[in-house]
Design a protein around this motif. Structure first.
Motif, PDB file in Angstrom:
ATOM      1  N   GLU A  33       0.926  -1.174   0.056  1.00 20.13           N
ATOM      2  CA  GLU A  33       0.039  -0.012   0.010  1.00 20.13           C
ATOM      3  C   GLU A  33       0.946   1.357   0.045  1.00 20.13           C
ATOM      4  O   GLU A  33       0.749   2.193  -0.867  1.00 20.13           O
ATOM      5  CB  GLU A  33      -0.932   0.008   0.996  1.00 20.13           C
ATOM      6  N   LEU A  34       1.936   1.333   0.788  1.00 22.22           N
ATOM      7  CA  LEU A  34       2.754   2.520   0.821  1.00 22.22           C
ATOM      8  C   LEU A  34       3.460   2.612  -0.404  1.00 22.22           C
ATOM      9  O   LEU A  34       3.558   3.851  -0.888  1.00 22.22           O
ATOM     10  CB  LEU A  34       3.702   2.424   2.207  1.00 22.22           C
ATOM     11  N   CYS A  35       3.984   1.620  -0.990  1.00 22.97           N
ATOM     12  CA  CYS A  35       4.696   1.521  -2.154  1.00 22.97           C
ATOM     13  C   CYS A  35       3.837   2.219  -3.309  1.00 22.97           C
ATOM     14  O   CYS A  35       4.503   2.785  -3.984  1.00 22.97           O
ATOM     15  CB  CYS A  35       5.097   0.102  -2.435  1.00 22.97           C
ATOM     16  N   ILE A  36       2.456   1.800  -3.306  1.00 25.07           N
ATOM     17  CA  ILE A  36       1.757   2.342  -4.430  1.00 25.07           C
ATOM     18  C   ILE A  36       1.180   3.611  -3.976  1.00 25.07           C
ATOM     19  O   ILE A  36       1.422   4.443  -5.240  1.00 25.07           O
ATOM     20  CB  ILE A  36       0.272   1.314  -4.427  1.00 25.07           C
ATOM     21  N   LEU A  37       1.034   4.144  -3.080  1.00 27.75           N
ATOM     22  CA  LEU A  37       0.635   5.488  -2.554  1.00 27.75           C
ATOM     23  C   LEU A  37       1.837   6.279  -3.026  1.00 27.75           C
ATOM     24  O   LEU A  37       2.060   7.603  -3.483  1.00 27.75           O
ATOM     25  CB  LEU A  37       0.379   5.789  -1.165  1.00 27.75           C
ATOM     26  N   ASP A  38       3.077   6.018  -2.907  1.00 31.18           N
ATOM     27  CA  ASP A  38       4.266   6.720  -3.208  1.00 31.18           C
ATOM     28  C   ASP A  38       4.717   7.002  -4.559  1.00 31.18           C
ATOM     29  O   ASP A  38       4.580   7.950  -5.127  1.00 31.18           O
ATOM     30  CB  ASP A  38       5.650   5.886  -2.690  1.00 31.18           C
ATOM     31  N   TYR A  39       4.047   5.914  -5.375  1.00 30.85           N
ATOM     32  CA  TYR A  39       4.193   5.933  -6.933  1.00 30.85           C
ATOM     33  C   TYR A  39       3.084   7.009  -7.373  1.00 30.85           C
ATOM     34  O   TYR A  39       3.137   7.860  -8.352  1.00 30.85           O
ATOM     35  CB  TYR A  39       4.000   4.684  -7.612  1.00 30.85           C
ATOM     36  N   LEU A  40       1.805   6.811  -6.694  1.00 29.16           N
ATOM     37  CA  LEU A  40       0.654   7.631  -7.040  1.00 29.16           C
ATOM     38  C   LEU A  40       0.960   8.960  -6.957  1.00 29.16           C
ATOM     39  O   LEU A  40       0.703  10.179  -7.676  1.00 29.16           O
ATOM     40  CB  LEU A  40      -0.575   7.341  -6.201  1.00 29.16           C
TER      41      LEU A  40
END
Length: 112
Positions: free
Chosen positions: A76-83
């Motif tokens: 989740e944190l990885c995806i939020l970072d990319y977003l």
């Protein structure tokens, strides 16, 4: 995320493919509660989703590929970072080499 960020979504279109998770009554009810317009690609119309497929390819191959994700929270944190990067920093040729947030701000300045 957009719903929480904007707080006013009446008339915002949510486009998806015809996957069962998006077609489910619960998901459609959630979109209705948020006053979003549900839009689904036509049966067999794969080109509708080409931009989304490209986004997920970039997310997987240009970002997530470099991390060892051990938990759901890590993902989740990885995806939020990319977003955050995708929306605020990454320039898009179709938006005149602006990031989505810069493009949105430009439109809002013109309307105001």
């Amino acid at each position: 995320m957009e719903y929480c960020r904007q707080k006013t979504n009446a008339g915002v279109m949510h486009h998806s493919d015809r996957g069962s998770q998006y077609a489910s009554g619960k998901y459609q009810e959630m979109l209705s509660t948020m006053e979003m317009i549900a839009s689904m690609s036509g049966k067999g119309e794969c080109w509708d989703n080409a931009p989304t497929e490209l986004f997920f390819r970039s997310l997987k191959h240009e970002h997530m590929h470099y991390y060892r994700l051990k938990t759901k929270k890590d993902a989740e944190l990885c995806i939020l970072d990319y977003l955050a990067y995708y929306n605020s920093k990454l320039s898009h040729t179709t938006l005149g080499y602006l990031s989505p947030m810069e493009f949105e701000q430009q439109i809002l300045r013109k309307v105001a």
